[in-house]
Each structure stands twice: as C-alpha cells, then as structure tokens.
Design a protein around this motif. Structure first.
Motif, short mmCIF file in Angstrom:
data_model
loop_
_atom_site.label_atom_id
_atom_site.label_comp_id
_atom_site.label_asym_id
_atom_site.label_seq_id
_atom_site.Cartn_x
_atom_site.Cartn_y
_atom_site.Cartn_z
N UNK A 119 0.83 -1.20 0.00
CA UNK A 119 0.00 0.00 0.00
C UNK A 119 0.86 1.25 0.00
N UNK A 133 0.41 3.94 -3.08
CA UNK A 133 0.08 5.35 -2.83
C UNK A 133 1.17 6.29 -3.33
N UNK A 187 0.63 6.80 -6.91
CA UNK A 187 -0.49 7.69 -7.18
C UNK A 187 -0.18 9.14 -6.81
N UNK A 188 0.93 9.36 -6.11
CA UNK A 188 1.27 10.71 -5.68
C UNK A 188 0.67 11.09 -4.33
N UNK A 189 0.14 10.11 -3.59
CA UNK A 189 -0.45 10.43 -2.29
C UNK A 189 0.54 10.03 -1.19
N UNK A 190 1.47 10.93 -0.90
CA UNK A 190 2.58 10.59 -0.01
C UNK A 190 2.16 10.52 1.46
N UNK A 191 1.20 11.33 1.81
CA UNK A 191 0.71 11.34 3.20
C UNK A 191 0.11 10.00 3.56
N UNK A 192 -0.82 9.51 2.70
CA UNK A 192 -1.46 8.24 2.96
C UNK A 192 -0.46 7.09 2.86
N UNK A 197 1.14 6.82 6.08
CA UNK A 197 0.16 6.33 7.06
C UNK A 197 0.05 4.81 7.00
N UNK A 198 0.07 4.27 5.78
CA UNK A 198 -0.06 2.82 5.63
C UNK A 198 1.12 2.10 6.25
N UNK A 258 9.20 14.34 -0.71
CA UNK A 258 8.12 15.11 -1.30
C UNK A 258 7.33 15.89 -0.24
N UNK A 259 7.36 15.41 1.00
CA UNK A 259 6.69 16.10 2.10
C UNK A 259 7.60 17.13 2.75
N UNK A 260 8.79 17.33 2.18
CA UNK A 260 9.79 18.29 2.67
C UNK A 260 10.33 17.93 4.04
#
Lengths: 514, 237
Positions: free
Chosen positions: A231, A235, A238-243, A246-247, A279-281
């Motif tokens: 997961x 993610x 898909x470019x969803x780094x936060x999630x 989290x996974x 990517x989240x700095x």
C-alpha cells in the motif's frame, strides 16, 4: 487458462518451438519435490527450490520461453488447486521478467492473483511459505499493476482487438481491485493488532520472523504484513505521499522486523519511505533513512551477488544515492551521513551537488535529471476514454510530480545564498546583509522568513521540527546566528556495548568444561 | 497551526455524528467509489463548520483521480482553500500532487497556486493584495483570513524575538485601531509584550520558543528512548 492456442495473440511468434504441454524431466522433478515440501511444510527446502532451482532451470531451458502450462504439470501434483495457483504465480512472474506479456496474459495473471488471494483470505490455507516468496507475491502484484497502467496509457499503438479486450475486462488491474485486495489482506490477517499486541508481549510475530511454530500457517499474516508495504508503494505511485506513510505506520522502521528479513522488502520500504518524506519536505527524515540503508547495502551486497534480486538491489542503491544527493542539496545536513556513504556519494554526485546548490538554470536541469532517474514510475490510475483519439498519456503522472517538485526547488532558490552569509557572521544587521545580497530590506525579510518556514517541517501530529543546519533569530533589525553543534551519541554506543557484553557472557556460560 | 477547531454550537451533535461516520468510512473503507458523495458533503460541512480533515479530503481527491468524470472543480477549489488555511503544514502541495495538470490550469486554480506561492515565500504584502482581488473565490470559506493571519504570526514567531509593528501589520493585513486590538489580545492571551522604541515606533516582543531562542533548543541528540532502556534492564538487574 495458462496458454490458449486457439486465440491469435500478438507475440506468439516470439515463442519459437514452444510447446506448452511438453514437460522436461527437470520440471517434473521440480514440481513433484516442491509439492511434497509444501505439504510437509519444509520451509527451508521450499526456499532453496524457489530461489535456486527455479532460477537454474529457467536459465537452462526457459531463457526465452515460458515454463510448461499449468495444465501440463497438474497431473504430477494431484491436480492440487492451491499448488496450481502458486505454480501459475511463478509462471507469470517468469514471463514478465524474461518476455513481454500480451494483454490476454496480463488479464490472466490478474485472475490468478484474485484466485490466490481469495483462497488465502478465506483462511483455508495451511502452508508455511518462505518470506521471500510471500514478499515476491505482493511485490510482483504491485509491479504488474504499475506495468498494466503504463501499458494501458499507451493508446497510440493499440489495435482494435486490444481496445475491445480492455473494454471487456475492465475489472482486470482496476485500481479499486488492487487497493482493496491489499487492504483486505491487511485487515483479514489482523496484522496491525498483532504488531500492537507484540509490543506488550502478548503476541509473537517478529521474534519468529512471522513463521508459525504451533502448527499453523504464516501465509495470511505475512501477506498481510507485506501488503502494508504494498500500500505504501501504490500510494507513492499515485502521488499520495501522506497516505503512503500512514499505511506504513504500524511498522517501526527504527527497528529490525519482518520487513528486514527479506532484502527486497527492506529496500522497497526505505526507498518509498525516503521518497515520500522528500516530497513532504521532511528532508532530515529522508536523509537519515537513506543513510542507514545505503550503509547496510554497502556492507551486505556481496552476500547477494548470486541471488536473482542482485540487479534490483544495485539499481535501487544507485537511485537512493541520487535521492540522497537531492535531499542534501535542499537540506545540507551532511553530519547525518556516515563517512562510508558520504565518500560514495561524493564520488557519484559530488560535482553535481555543488552545481545544484547554485540554484541557477543548470542546477534545475540537474534536479530534473536526478529526480527523473530516481523517482517511482508514477501511474494514471483511471482507464482512458476509449472513444477519444488515441494518444499516449503514460508520462502525464510523472510530468506532474516532476513539475511540482521543481516548483518547490525554485521556491528554495534564495536560501543557499542566505546560508553562505549566515555561516560567516555571528551577528549582522539587516541593512548590511541586504546590501551584500544585493536586495532591499523588505525582500531580505521575506527571504529570511522563507528560510525559517522551509527549514521547519511539520510532522504528522502537527509538531514543528527544525532541520536547519544554520539557524538565527532577528531582534528588530539585527540578525543573530546560532549554529547547531552535532552532539556525540554516547548513549547509543554504551547501549550496544552492554548488550554485546551480555551476549559474550552468555556464550561463555554455555561452554561446558570437561 | 491554522487548523480550525471551532464548532458552531447549534448543530454540534449532528455535525460530530456525521464527521464520525465519514472519518470511519475513510479509515475502514477508503477505496470505495460509493462514498464519493459522502466525502463531497463532508467538504462542504468542513467549510460551514470551520473544521478540517486532511485524510478525508485526500481520500476524495484520490477517488477523483480514479474516476475523473466525477470530479467537481468547485469541491476541489474548496479543498485547496482549506489546505491553504492549514499552513504551515504542506497540505496544499499534497493536494496538488493528486490534481491533474489540465485542471490546475484553470483560472481559479492558477490563482490559488499563486496565493500559495506567496505564502510559502513569506511575501505577505503581495499575498493580501492578490487575495483582495480574488475575494469572490475565497469568501466562500469562512475563517480564511484568520487562518492565514495565524500562519503569518507563526512564521514571525519562528523568525523574530522582537518584530517592528509595521512588519507585523503588513504580515497580517491589519492596521490602526484594529491592529492595536489585535496586539492587546495577544498580549493578554499569547504572552506577547510591547517595547517602545524612540526612533522606529512599537516593537512587539514575541514569546520565547526554541526556534527564536536557539539556547532553548532541547538537546535531543543524546536522548535514548525508554523502550531501548527496558531491553537492558534484565541485564543490569
């Protein structure tokens, strides 16, 4: 169905002389022994056959062709349903690695994964399989999904027949399906609760590397565990780094764990963790983890030279050096990097890092180059509208991530100039610094505030942490500089020595003197 | 930081019941196209009740990614404005990563991206100028101004021990008597203090923290987590 000869599939001609029904003796022997070992739960032997025998037989007989069809080998293994699913999983993986799968084969592989996962999710599996194999299943599942999205997005050269098949089998490699299977494995295995309870000593999982020594099966639990990493990976694609992060939360990457029991899983975890943090700095988090894994690979890669994963290990190693170079150029905390890794880094990217920190046009080209080399293969998860003109859009996702990344780099353009001056002065007035930097005072104030904002990252819980190597504060119109000193980590060192000594003493105690 | 927590008292029970259900959906069944309308309603609820949920909004943006025909640019715009209000958290970028490039080219999104750029680079004067021009886009989300002002104060607190009044004024876009009231409020509640400087006017003394007072920085470098110590207790005992 493994290989349907009635259908004219593009790529048939590549398999010259291939007879899916011909089973060489080595294959006969392989499946018979593998089947027996699985029934008898001889994990070590399964692992040997899976890692070594499968590779050597492939190298000898199936360099450019698929293995025999599952129908041809089924009679040798009592037509065992589950074994056939496992065999097909290896069959397709071999195909993807050595040849180019056709659309029909991609769809069939999806079906096989669905069947396999459903059997596991229904809890009727009573096997113990090696972690390497279980990791490869999840890893390959995500890889084939990524490959399918890339393939589907290249609409230009699609034949009418292919488009018809894509329309018909719209469930195959559907993003909802992929995510929901991974999620189902995580949930059904209860792995998150198991890991929680393990912390309180109520469960054993990591201690046994996920294996079940009380007569049960490790398959669902370990697949569930590796699915969390699956997961994380999806993610990121898909470019969803936060999630993505989290996974991964239930896995404590500051410790060893089942994820480190297989080198492929260890590297994939840290690579994606580091990339997501970049990517989240959260540059220091990325740098710390890249440093650890690169050191680990440096020390242990010699042991994997003969393994089929060796090439992948080397590739990811190079990519992570590139990501480390990028992270350090944006956040110069070289003290976080071990000497061994640092010298490798300087060899590969020393020159480029100097140029990247100049933040001129050439620098941006270098950021582009390194990012593009090292980033994951981003995907567009939605199916195209098959009615619209046929174009290739497989690069769209990557282009967006690259564009946004470079945008962030550009915003940090002026910060390296500030750093240079702050290193030299302990106090300096705003007026003077503005003059040196050739900007007016209001602009300097915004630059200094930008520096503060960009070097103070916000974590999951909203906590602010500084990753600035040089820090300062302003008193009206005077800047006071404070450099952070690296503290020697005595605590860690003593801890390790205490445990080591205890180990030595235990060993000595065991020696019986006659 | 900038995350609105106030709930309007009248519908509090209803709202918390709804947000509980949606948060549950997102936690338990996020990869499900059927929850899309619930997530869209939840965005509107976040706007009207001045609450915020990054996880729910990312979940919705992902669903839009999976089924682009169902995307509502109005909802996306609201998500982005809420994300801006969450600064200094990088939520705005996180959302942009999930929005297709061609959508980002639309006028209202180009404006929001420019606004984000000004805030990321602490160009508060330019930000407030541009925000004034884009009032029609921003006024749909109550609490916007206050959230950005909170972010501005945050950045000032990282940077300054003592900040000139004029700089504060420019950052939060408040002047004159309103600014006096603002400063008074923070003196009473946030530990601010005022210093009068003969030549340049008021200086605001911001509360000490580890970012504007480096000597306050706790040395975490040599800290050992308790968990690690428990491992050697049997040995030491």
């Amino acid at each position: 169905m493994a290989y349907d000869r009635e259908q004219v599939i593009p790529g048939d001609s590549a398999y010259v002389g291939y007879d899916p029904n011909y089973v060489p003796d080595s294959v006969k022997s392989f499946v018979v022994h593998m089947y027996r070992h699985i029934r008898e739960k001889n994990v070590y032997e399964i692992h040997q056959m899976y890692e070594t025998s499968f590779q050597s037989i492939s190298d000898r007989f199936f360099k450019d062709a698929p293995w025999p069809s599952v129908d041809a080998v089924a009679p040798y293994v009592d037509n065992d349903h589950v074994f056939c699913l496992l065999y097909r999983e290896m069959w397709f993986r071999h195909l993807y690695a050595r040849l180019s799968p056709t659309l029909k084969q991609r769809i069939d592989s999806w079906d096989n994964y669905c069947n396999l996962f459903q059997v596991v999710l229904h809890g009727v599996v009573n096997m113990q399989l090696p972690n390497q194999w279980l990791w490869d299943m999840v890893d390959e599942f995500v890889y084939q999904f990524q490959s399918f999205c890339q393939y589907r997005a290249k609409m230009k050269s699609k034949t009418e027949q292919e488009i018809a098949l894509l329309r018909q089998y719209d469930q195959a490699w559907n993003v909802y399906g992929v995510l929901n299977y991974l999620q189902a494995l995580v949930e059904k295995s209860m792995i998150i609760q198991i890991l929680e309870q393990e912390k309180e000593g109520l469960e054993q999982f990591t201690a046994t590397d996920g294996y079940d020594y009380s007569g049960g099966s490790n398959v669902l639990k370990v697949l569930g565990y590796f699915s969390m990493i699956g997961l994380l990976r999806v993610h990121c694609l898909l470019g969803d780094y936060h999630t993505a992060l989290k996974c991964l939360l239930p896995i404590d990457i500051s410790q060893q764990g089942v994820y480190t029991s297989v080198i492929g899983s260890h590297i994939t975890t840290i690579y994606h963790y580091g990339f997501a943090n970049l990517m989240l700095r959260r540059y220091t988090d990325a740098i710390r983890e890249f440093n650890k894994i690169l050191l680990y690979i440096f020390k242990t890669k010699q042991y994997h030279q003969k393994s089929p994963q060796y090439e992948q290990i080397l590739k990811k190693n190079e990519q992570m050096y590139a990501l480390l170079a990028v992270s350090l150029s944006l956040c110069p905390q070289v003290k976080l990097v071990e000497e061994v890794v640092n010298s490798q880094l300087r060899e590969k990217y020393g020159e480029k890092m100097l140029r990247m920190q100049r933040y001129d046009d050439e620098a941006f080209a270098l950021y582009d180059e390194l990012f593009s080399y090292a980033c994951p293969k981003f995907i567009t998860p939605s199916a195209p509208s098959y009615d619209e003109p046929l174009v290739n859009y497989n690069q769209d996702a990557y282009r967006l991530q690259l564009k946004l990344f470079l945008y962030e780099v550009k915003q940090q353009q002026l910060l390296s100039g500030v750093r240079t001056f702050l290193k030299v002065y302990s106090t300096i007035s705003l007026g003077k610094l503005a003059a040196y930097m050739e900007v007016d005072e209001p602009t300097l104030r915004t630059i200094l505030m930008t520096y503060k904002h960009k070097t103070h990252a916000v974590d999951f819980d909203g906590k602010i942490t500084s990753n600035a190597d040089i820090d300062f504060y302003i008193d009206d119109d005077m800047i006071h500089v404070a450099e952070s000193k690296p503290a020697k980590r005595y605590g860690d060192y003593f801890m390790r020595q205490i445990v080591k000594l205890e180990g030595v003493m235990t060993d000595i105690d065991r020696i019986k003197l006659e | 930081m900038g995350r609105e927590m106030s709930n309007s008292t009248t519908n509090q029970k209803q709202q918390s019941a709804m947000s509980y259900t949606v948060e549950q959906l997102v936690a338990v069944n996020p990869y499900n196209p059927d929850i899309l309308p619930d997530l869209e309603n939840y965005v509107n609820e976040q706007v009207s009740s001045e609450t915020y949920s990054l996880n729910a909004n990312l979940c919705l943006l992902r669903l839009y990614q999976f089924e682009p025909e169902r995307m509502s640019t109005q909802i996306v715009a609201r998500i982005l404005i809420k994300a801006l209000m969450a600064m200094p958290a990088p939520d705005f970028s996180l959302c942009l990563f999930l929005i297709p490039e061609r959508v980002q080219m639309e006028e209202q999104f180009k404006t929001l991206i420019v606004l984000s750029h000004y805030l990321e680079t602490a160009r508060f004067r330019q930000f407030w100028d541009e925000a004034a021009k884009s009032r029609h886009i921003l006024e749909v989300v109550p609490g916007f101004e206050q959230a950005i002002q909170a972010y501005a104060v945050h950045v000032l607190s990282l940077t300054y021990q003592k900040v000139p009044r004029s700089i504060l004024a420019e950052s939060i876009n408040i002047e004159g008597l309103s600014l006096d009231k603002f400063i008074e409020h923070h003196v009473a509640n946030s530990g601010w203090a005022i210093e009068k400087n003969q030549n340049k006017g008021q200086l605001i003394i911001l509360p000490s923290n580890e970012f504007n007072h480096p000597e306050l920085k706790k040395s975490t470098a040599d800290g050992i987590p308790l968990e690690h110590i428990t491992r050697i207790l049997p040995i030491l005992g």
